[in-house]
Design a protein around this motif. Structure first.
Motif, PDB file in Angstrom:
ATOM      1  N   GLU A  82      -3.281  -6.039  -0.941  1.00 43.16           N
ATOM      2  CA  GLU A  82      -2.520  -4.689  -0.394  1.00 43.16           C
ATOM      3  C   GLU A  82      -1.104  -4.387  -1.175  1.00 43.16           C
ATOM      4  O   GLU A  82      -0.545  -3.457  -1.180  1.00 43.16           O
ATOM      5  CB  GLU A  82      -2.176  -4.639   1.503  1.00 43.16           C
ATOM      6  CG  GLU A  82      -0.817  -3.803   1.900  1.00 43.16           C
ATOM      7  CD  GLU A  82      -0.579  -3.454   3.130  1.00 43.16           C
ATOM      8  OE1 GLU A  82      -1.997  -4.694   4.199  1.00 43.16           O
ATOM      9  OE2 GLU A  82      -0.273  -2.398   3.800  1.00 43.16           O
ATOM     10  N   ARG A  86       0.533  -1.927  -3.621  1.00 41.82           N
ATOM     11  CA  ARG A  86       1.439  -0.946  -3.792  1.00 41.82           C
ATOM     12  C   ARG A  86       2.384  -1.068  -4.584  1.00 41.82           C
ATOM     13  O   ARG A  86       2.889   0.003  -5.093  1.00 41.82           O
ATOM     14  CB  ARG A  86       2.268  -1.961  -1.958  1.00 41.82           C
ATOM     15  CG  ARG A  86       3.579  -1.243  -2.348  1.00 41.82           C
ATOM     16  CD  ARG A  86       4.079  -1.775  -1.219  1.00 41.82           C
ATOM     17  NE  ARG A  86       3.637  -1.759   0.452  1.00 41.82           N
ATOM     18  CZ  ARG A  86       3.383  -1.751   1.150  1.00 41.82           C
ATOM     19  NH1 ARG A  86       3.487  -3.521   0.377  1.00 41.82           N
ATOM     20  NH2 ARG A  86       2.707  -1.622   2.728  1.00 41.82           N
ATOM     21  N   LEU A  89       0.809   1.465  -7.544  1.00 42.17           N
ATOM     22  CA  LEU A  89       1.192   2.679  -7.225  1.00 42.17           C
ATOM     23  C   LEU A  89       2.780   2.735  -8.172  1.00 42.17           C
ATOM     24  O   LEU A  89       3.177   3.394  -8.642  1.00 42.17           O
ATOM     25  CB  LEU A  89       1.305   2.947  -5.587  1.00 42.17           C
ATOM     26  CG  LEU A  89      -0.042   2.367  -4.979  1.00 42.17           C
ATOM     27  CD1 LEU A  89      -0.236   3.028  -3.580  1.00 42.17           C
ATOM     28  CD2 LEU A  89      -1.289   4.254  -5.495  1.00 42.17           C
ATOM     29  N   LYS A 124      -2.748   9.847  -7.702  1.00 44.66           N
ATOM     30  CA  LYS A 124      -2.090   8.718  -6.748  1.00 44.66           C
ATOM     31  C   LYS A 124      -3.325   8.720  -5.354  1.00 44.66           C
ATOM     32  O   LYS A 124      -3.499   7.220  -5.210  1.00 44.66           O
ATOM     33  CB  LYS A 124      -0.705   8.616  -6.484  1.00 44.66           C
ATOM     34  CG  LYS A 124       0.110   7.797  -7.027  1.00 44.66           C
ATOM     35  CD  LYS A 124       1.425   8.616  -6.862  1.00 44.66           C
ATOM     36  CE  LYS A 124       2.471   7.353  -6.168  1.00 44.66           C
ATOM     37  NZ  LYS A 124       3.904   7.445  -5.979  1.00 44.66           N
ATOM     38  N   THR A 125      -3.536   9.737  -5.078  1.00 44.83           N
ATOM     39  CA  THR A 125      -3.526   9.425  -3.259  1.00 44.83           C
ATOM     40  C   THR A 125      -5.700   8.583  -3.899  1.00 44.83           C
ATOM     41  O   THR A 125      -5.995   7.804  -3.488  1.00 44.83           O
ATOM     42  CB  THR A 125      -3.804  10.829  -3.345  1.00 44.83           C
ATOM     43  OG1 THR A 125      -3.239  11.190  -2.574  1.00 44.83           O
ATOM     44  CG2 THR A 125      -4.666  10.243  -1.739  1.00 44.83           C
ATOM     45  N   LEU A 128      -5.246   5.230  -5.003  1.00 43.80           N
ATOM     46  CA  LEU A 128      -4.957   4.611  -3.294  1.00 43.80           C
ATOM     47  C   LEU A 128      -6.736   4.292  -2.462  1.00 43.80           C
ATOM     48  O   LEU A 128      -7.110   3.521  -1.961  1.00 43.80           O
ATOM     49  CB  LEU A 128      -3.858   5.132  -2.524  1.00 43.80           C
ATOM     50  CG  LEU A 128      -4.204   4.365  -1.182  1.00 43.80           C
ATOM     51  CD1 LEU A 128      -3.157   3.139  -1.180  1.00 43.80           C
ATOM     52  CD2 LEU A 128      -2.836   5.821  -0.342  1.00 43.80           C
ATOM     53  N   ASN A 129      -7.149   5.647  -2.682  1.00 42.36           N
ATOM     54  CA  ASN A 129      -8.274   5.912  -1.571  1.00 42.36           C
ATOM     55  C   ASN A 129      -9.792   4.931  -2.469  1.00 42.36           C
ATOM     56  O   ASN A 129     -10.237   4.471  -1.980  1.00 42.36           O
ATOM     57  CB  ASN A 129      -8.863   6.891  -1.718  1.00 42.36           C
ATOM     58  CG  ASN A 129     -10.546   7.642  -0.413  1.00 42.36           C
ATOM     59  OD1 ASN A 129     -10.644   6.150  -0.642  1.00 42.36           O
ATOM     60  ND2 ASN A 129     -11.084   7.688  -1.036  1.00 42.36           N
ATOM     61  N   ILE A 132      -8.370   1.146  -2.240  1.00 47.51           N
ATOM     62  CA  ILE A 132      -8.048  -0.017  -0.497  1.00 47.51           C
ATOM     63  C   ILE A 132      -8.370   0.439   0.387  1.00 47.51           C
ATOM     64  O   ILE A 132      -8.121   0.468   1.519  1.00 47.51           O
ATOM     65  CB  ILE A 132      -6.699  -0.369  -0.860  1.00 47.51           C
ATOM     66  CG1 ILE A 132      -6.488  -1.419   0.040  1.00 47.51           C
ATOM     67  CG2 ILE A 132      -5.507   0.864   0.113  1.00 47.51           C
ATOM     68  CD1 ILE A 132      -5.489  -1.821  -0.093  1.00 47.51           C
ATOM     69  N   ASP A 134     -10.780   3.033   3.145  1.00 47.15           N
ATOM     70  CA  ASP A 134     -12.075   2.023   4.320  1.00 47.15           C
ATOM     71  C   ASP A 134     -13.429   1.937   3.740  1.00 47.15           C
ATOM     72  O   ASP A 134     -14.018   0.487   3.324  1.00 47.15           O
ATOM     73  CB  ASP A 134     -11.867   2.695   5.680  1.00 47.15           C
ATOM     74  CG  ASP A 134     -10.410   2.740   5.847  1.00 47.15           C
ATOM     75  OD1 ASP A 134     -10.375   3.194   7.101  1.00 47.15           O
ATOM     76  OD2 ASP A 134      -9.856   1.392   5.728  1.00 47.15           O
ATOM     77  N   GLU A 135     -13.399   2.688   3.233  1.00 46.91           N
ATOM     78  CA  GLU A 135     -15.486   3.377   2.802  1.00 46.91           C
ATOM     79  C   GLU A 135     -15.338   2.394   1.447  1.00 46.91           C
ATOM     80  O   GLU A 135     -16.061   1.567   1.021  1.00 46.91           O
ATOM     81  CB  GLU A 135     -15.582   4.441   2.599  1.00 46.91           C
ATOM     82  CG  GLU A 135     -17.193   4.891   2.760  1.00 46.91           C
ATOM     83  CD  GLU A 135     -17.215   6.126   3.325  1.00 46.91           C
ATOM     84  OE1 GLU A 135     -16.127   6.376   3.690  1.00 46.91           O
ATOM     85  OE2 GLU A 135     -18.259   6.827   2.581  1.00 46.91           O
TER      86      GLU A 135
ATOM     87  N   PHE B 612      -5.054   1.485   4.086  1.00 45.92           N
ATOM     88  CA  PHE B 612      -5.099   2.688   3.521  1.00 45.92           C
ATOM     89  C   PHE B 612      -4.140   3.866   3.585  1.00 45.92           C
ATOM     90  O   PHE B 612      -3.098   4.646   3.589  1.00 45.92           O
ATOM     91  CB  PHE B 612      -6.477   3.290   3.831  1.00 45.92           C
ATOM     92  CG  PHE B 612      -6.437   4.671   2.693  1.00 45.92           C
ATOM     93  CD1 PHE B 612      -6.604   5.597   3.517  1.00 45.92           C
ATOM     94  CD2 PHE B 612      -6.357   4.589   1.358  1.00 45.92           C
ATOM     95  CE1 PHE B 612      -6.777   7.032   3.337  1.00 45.92           C
ATOM     96  CE2 PHE B 612      -6.718   6.147   1.432  1.00 45.92           C
ATOM     97  CZ  PHE B 612      -6.499   7.095   1.767  1.00 45.92           C
ATOM     98  N   LEU B 615      -0.170   2.656   3.121  1.00 49.70           N
ATOM     99  CA  LEU B 615       0.408   2.978   2.013  1.00 49.70           C
ATOM    100  C   LEU B 615       0.460   4.473   1.548  1.00 49.70           C
ATOM    101  O   LEU B 615       1.344   4.866   1.205  1.00 49.70           O
ATOM    102  CB  LEU B 615      -0.615   2.671   0.557  1.00 49.70           C
ATOM    103  CG  LEU B 615      -0.814   0.797   0.820  1.00 49.70           C
ATOM    104  CD1 LEU B 615      -1.872   0.287   0.250  1.00 49.70           C
ATOM    105  CD2 LEU B 615       0.570   0.098  -0.068  1.00 49.70           C
ATOM    106  N   ILE B 619       3.064   6.595   0.440  1.00 52.46           N
ATOM    107  CA  ILE B 619       3.684   7.678  -1.383  1.00 52.46           C
ATOM    108  C   ILE B 619       3.954   9.047  -0.593  1.00 52.46           C
ATOM    109  O   ILE B 619       3.293   9.963  -1.553  1.00 52.46           O
ATOM    110  CB  ILE B 619       2.282   6.759  -2.116  1.00 52.46           C
ATOM    111  CG1 ILE B 619       1.116   7.842  -1.416  1.00 52.46           C
ATOM    112  CG2 ILE B 619       2.255   5.748  -2.693  1.00 52.46           C
ATOM    113  CD1 ILE B 619      -0.734   7.940  -2.754  1.00 52.46           C
TER     114      ILE B 619
END
Lengths: 290, 621
Positions: A82, A86, A89, A124-125, A128-129, A132, A134-135, B612, B615, B619
């Motif tokens: 995690e 970070r 990002l 960025k989103t 991130l998805n 990390i 969940d799916e 998720f 974070l 952001i």
């Protein structure tokens, strides 16, 4: 000419160094995390029911798979992985600043438009998805683990064999990375490289720029496709016909919109940098005029 | 509606056509093998029916196939053929019958009975009557599945009609005495009845049917009364009549009795149907099985011929060296080439020792062959006896031909054995097999639709006859698939659907079918699972998917509680109210969900924020 466009070359070099560094760093975090995952999973599978060293298809054993997945979800919270995401990002932000500064230098009256800002937030989103979410974690990490355990229980495999299989999956082999590390390496590189190129393309669209410079320099392993184009100027209308060609390493399914993002293909270290028409050589301008 | 005068006139007409064919009350074929041609095509369709019976009814010898014997076949050989005749094609009919019956697999069709007032008529209601109380058959479904399906295959132009099993009668006093009249206060037992194409001698679909019954009436024949009179049952869209021949046999006079007025405004009788054909713009039917009958006839003929050939040629003959007969009778007369002659009396008779052959056997009583040692110069011991067997090539050819014809018949009927030699290409691809299956479905589907159409018509006629306006028709979902799927087939399909990433509603529909197969015989369990599938929207999700959705807060905690504890909650609700599962489904769902919410509220909140989410907030996403 070399002096005039040296800054472009410098920018591309700096950009890909930053990407490589960031990806390498994140992979390191992933590697460390997957080792912890392995330890955790092993401690739990050692509680599975066995007969003569072989797993038995008991209800308790199948229930243990659920328990393992729950424990791994808890393990992810506050993990080094995690933290690694970070940092990644933050690296994305730094890269965006680098690109923005470059565009400001290349394009007169440049400023970041709302579309460009929204595109970057989206990049960025998405990253991130993919890294990390969940799916994504479920598909990339938990599911291979649970399937491996489930198959071993169903087929009555030995606990020793299961341990060996999980070690290969999670920690990898001398010539093969562990599953999460491999996944992260691919995703993070593409997220940075393509996300940044998309940002540049958005700038070109918003500012009405039709000319691009194929930038990045050449190395021994550069594709012929890139060799033919490196350092040259191309109009939008020419670029958008490239997907009709065929070349080694071409990104499967690339089209006239996504060519700006994928350029030469997988792991291509070239960019199509938008430039003002004023700096385009006359011969190139005439080529399009005719 | 047809008038009584028209009925009587028609019956006379039919009887006149039948008269030349009648022998002692029975209608027999004439020398040309024909029956009365009551309508154009009658003989043809009766022949079709009998042609199929040759392959579908045990114990039947197809005389029509064998009546033209081989020129050299003796009576003895024909008797042998008849005694040893085997119905080789019965299994093919059975396979075809079972294939058509696939339509009745519980997962392929559905009947939903409507709430109505029928219980007020007989205290049991329509559903119970048709599922348990139909005379002879027990249930209508049982009749359709086990009886009508087979009849339809054999007799496409046969008919099925619905009428009371018995006509309830009551004694009514009249001026002339006591009469028996129809008792319309009694509850009727409507039952399906079948009549063959032979009996259906005159008809117009949806208007009338004239059925010639097998029983006969007593009529004056000469000086005595004989059971030679014809009896008809006539169905029209208002009533059912019996028309009986009376008086003198030769006069062909008939009397009509109205047995039952059904007032349905349509004839409760229908042909069994099959593949449609037109003759003079009139619609008739052929059974789909008929298309294979030619091949199957060849199978029967050739099998019988093969049997005969084996009898004649398949067994080895013993040939051995004989010895000249040396019989001398008490009068000193010798056997001369099988004849013992008395030259004095000019008489002769067959030698009893060699039976007229002139040669005697060299076998002793133990069956051993004895050779005179003095003869060994001329006779080799090893050549003294040998066995001769004709070549079996012809027999093998015939056997192959029989197999080919069987396979051809199976192909025509789209019935294959999984390990048979039916496949024309030994390594048939999955695509080829899928195409075969589609062809089979295309073959079965029209027959299935016709069967279920009859099911609907018969069921509605039963309801209306017994309950009148208090009956409401049911909903019948015809089969769209003809798979015979087991529970493990469904589990495999569910797994494949999930792994292929098919939309959830597709996965749901397969799971519902699986549950209906699992619980179709357990009414209470079926109701419970229907409730759970309606109340729990997560019913088809895996635990992993639910955990993910919980962490994303796209599902509520009570939904997860309901999903994991639904069965327990249903059991609790049944304990609180034994009639819980008989309530309206909406009420059941509401109560079940309320139970889950109550439980969920009582649980401590242990929701953990995911990396998720954390974070994303950092952001600003």
């Amino acid at each position: 000419m070399a002096d005039k466009f040296h800054y472009i070359r410098q920018y591309v070099d700096d950009k890909y160094k930053a990407i490589e560094s960031s990806v390498s760093s994140l992979s390191g975090f992933a590697k460390s995390y997957q080792a912890n995952v392995f330890s955790e999973v092993i401690s739990l599978i050692n509680t599975l029911d066995v007969v003569g060293g072989n797993l038995i298809p008991s209800q308790r054993n199948f229930n243990t798979i659920e328990e393992i997945l729950e424990r791994l979800q808890l393990l992810l919270n506050g993990s080094e992985y995690e933290q690694g995401v970070r940092f990644f990002l933050q690296d994305l932000d730094k890269l965006n600043v680098l690109t923005t500064e470059f565009l400001a230098r290349s394009i007169d009256n440049f400023s970041v438009t709302d579309n460009m800002a929204a595109l970057y937030r989206n990049t960025k989103t998405n990253a991130l998805n993919l890294l990390i979410g969940d799916e994504s974690i479920h598909q990339a990490l938990y599911r291979p683990i649970s399937e491996q355990i489930q198959q071993s229980i169903s087929s009555g495999a030995s606990l020793r064999d299961l341990t060996g299989s999980l070690r290969t999956v999670l920690e990898g082999l001398p010539d093969q990375q562990g599953i999460l590390e491999r996944y992260v390496g691919q995703i993070s590189y593409d997220a940075m490289a393509t996300g940044d190129r998309a940002f540049g393309k958005q700038a070109a669209d918003d500012l009405g720029l039709n000319w691009f410079r194929y930038s990045g320099g050449l190395i021994t392993t550069s594709r012929p496709f890139c060799r033919e184009r490196d350092g040259k100027f191309f109009h939008r209308s020419e670029i958008e016909k490239w997907p009709n060609l065929d070349w080694a390493g071409k990104y499967k399914g690339v089209n006239s919109s996504t060519i700006y993002v994928w350029v030469g293909g997988y792991r291509c270290q070239h960019d199509l940098m938008p430039v003002s028409e004023g700096i385009v050589p006359k011969t190139d301008l005439q080529r399009i005029a005719t | 509606m047809i008038t009584t005068d028209e009925i009587l006139s028609k019956c006379s007409e039919i009887a006149s056509m039948a008269k030349p064919f009648m022998r002692e009350g029975k209608i027999e074929r004439n020398k040309q093998g024909k029956l009365p041609e009551y309508y154009k095509g009658y003989n043809r369709f009766v022949s079709d029916y009998h042609a199929i019976l040759n392959h579908s009814e045990k114990g039947r010898f197809p005389m029509s196939l064998f009546k033209e014997r081989s020129p050299n076949e003796t009576d003895r050989e024909f008797e042998y053929r008849k005694r040893n005749y085997k119905q080789k094609t019965l299994p093919i009919y059975q396979d075809f019958h079972n294939t058509i019956q696939r339509a009745f697999n519980d997962a392929n069709w559905k009947i939903t009975y409507t709430e109505d007032n029928s219980e007020s008529v007989d205290k049991i209601g329509y559903k119970k009557y048709v599922t348990k109380k139909i005379p002879i058959y027990g249930s209508l479904e049982g009749f359709m599945r086990n009886v009508l399906t087979g009849l339809k295959i054999k007799d496409a132009n046969g008919v099925v009609g619905v009428r009371p099993y018995k006509y309830p009668m009551k004694e009514v006093e009249t001026e002339t005495g006591v009469d028996l009249r129809f008792d319309d206060t009694e509850v009727l037992d409507p039952t399906p009845f079948y009549y063959s194409v032979e009996q259906n001698v005159c008809f117009k679909d949806d208007e009338y049917f004239f059925i010639l019954l097998d029983k006969r009436s007593m009529v004056r024949y000469g000086k005595t009364k004989k059971p030679y009179g014809l009896i008809f049952e006539v169905w029209d869209n208002n009533a059912i009549y019996t028309v009986t021949q009376v008086g003198k046999y030769v006069d062909m006079t008939f009397e009509i009795t109205m047995e039952y007025i059904h007032n349905l405004d349509r004839v409760p009788m229908w042909r069994l149907m099959g593949t449609e054909i037109l003759m003079d713009n009139k619609l008739f039917f052929q059974s789909p099985f008929l298309y294979a009958v030619d091949c199957l006839d060849l199978v029967l003929l050739n099998s019988s011929n093969l049997q005969m050939a084996m009898y004649n040629t398949a067994y080895p003959y013993r040939i051995m060296l004989g010895q000249k007969c040396e019989f001398i009778d008490p009068d000193g007369h010798e056997c001369n080439q099988g004849v013992v002659e008395n030259l004095k009396d000019q008489t002769s008779y067959k030698c009893p020792s060699c039976n007229g052959t002139g040669v005697k056997s060299r076998l002793n009583v133990m069956g051993s062959m004895i050779i005179d040692p003095d003869e060994t110069e001329n006779i080799s011991v090893t050549d003294a006896m040998t066995f001769v067997q004709p070549s079996t090539e012809n027999l093998e050819f015939l056997a192959n031909q029989i197999r080919e014809d069987e396979n051809r018949a199976r192909n025509i009927l789209h019935i294959h054995l999984s390990n048979s030699e039916v496949h024309t290409q030994p390594n048939e691809t999955a695509t080829g097999q899928a195409i075969d299956q589609k062809a089979m479905y295309a073959f079965i589907a029209p027959q299935s639709d016709q069967i279920f159409s009859l099911y609907e018509r018969i069921g509605i006629a039963i309801g209306e006859m017994r309950y009148g306006t208090k009956f409401k028709p049911f909903d019948l979902n015809y089969p769209k698939s003809f798979d015979f799927l087991t529970e493990s087939d469904y589990l495999r399909m569910i797994n494949e659907a999930i792994e292929s990433g098919l939309p959830p509603f597709v996965v749901h529909s397969i799971i519902y079918k699986y549950l209906s197969v699992l619980f179709y015989q357990e009414e209470q369990a079926a109701k419970a699972f229907e409730l759970i599938t309606k109340a729990d929207r997560l019913v088809t999700l895996t635990n992993e998917e639910i955990n993910i959705k919980l962490s994303r807060r796209t599902i509520e905690k009570w939904e997860e509680v309901l999903h994991t504890s639904a069965i327990n909650f249903v059991e609790d609700l049944i304990m609180e109210d034994p009639d819980f599962l008989d309530q309206e489904i909406e009420v059941q769902v509401e109560k079940l969900q309320a139970k889950a919410k109550e439980k969920a509220d009582a649980l401590p909140d242990t929701q953990i924020e995911s990396p998720f989410s954390r974070l994303s907030q950092e952001i600003g996403g």
